[in-house]
Scaffold this active site. Structure first.
Site: not given
Length: 146
Positions: A53, A55, A78, A87
Site C-alpha cells: 500500500h 505507506e 489500514c 499500514c
C-alpha cells in the site's frame, strides 16, 4: 509547520495517490508522502492487489527508524492484515510519531481502528486535512461502503 505547508504536503499525497488509479483493483488509490524538516523524502501510492500500500511503498524506500519523519496519508492507514500487512502497524514499527490523514477509511475493518493503533503507540494524529478533496478523489471507495 503552518497550515498552508500542511495543505501543500497533503496535496502532494493526493497527487501521488492518482498514480494508483486504474491499477489498485478494489483497493483505494491512496497516496502517502513522508516529510522530514519540511522536505519530502519519500512517496508512495497503492500498488496492484497484493502489492504494498502507499505507506509501505514510501517506508520501503527509506532505511532505519524514522522518528523525526511526518507522514501525510490521504486515507486512514489500514489496521488489519489482509493480502498485505497493516499500514498503521508499519508506520508505528518504523517510528513515525506524527501522521496527517485526509479522512477515515469507511472500510468496515478500519473506520478509525488504524488511527487508534497510531494513537495507542503515542503518535499524534491530525485528521481531516483537505477532507473534501480527498473524499472526491476516493469517491468510488467511499461509495462501496455506504
Amino acid at each position: 509547520m503552518d497550515k498552508s505547508q500542511i495543505k501543500k504536503l497533503m496535496k502532494e499525497a493526493v497527487i501521488e495517490g492518482r498514480k494508483a488509479i486504474g491499477k489498485s483493483g478494489m483497493n483505494p488509490p491512496v497516496g502517502c508522502v513522508l516529510v522530514k524538516q519540511g522536505r519530502i523524502i519519500s512517496k508512495g501510492h497503492t500498488g496492484e492487489p497484493g502489492m504494498p500500500h502507499a505507506e509501505a511503498m514510501a517506508l520501503n524506500r527509506l532505511e532505519g527508524e524514522l522518528d523525526k519523519v511526518i507522514a501525510f496519508v490521504t486515507l486512514e492507514p489500514c489496521s488489519f492484515h489482509g493480502r498485505t500487512p497493516s499500514c498503521a502497524q508499519a508506520l508505528v514499527k518504523r517510528g513515525i510519531r506524527e501522521v496527517y490523514v485526509g479522512m477515515i477509511d469507511p472500510h468496515p475493518k478500519n473506520q478509525g481502528a488504524g488511527l487508534e493503533i497510531l494513537r495507542g503507540a503515542g503518535a499524534v494524529v491530525h485528521l481531516g486535512i483537505l477532507n473534501q478533496e480527498v473524499s472526491d478523489e476516493l469517491s468510488e471507495h467511499i461509495e462501496r461502503y455506504r
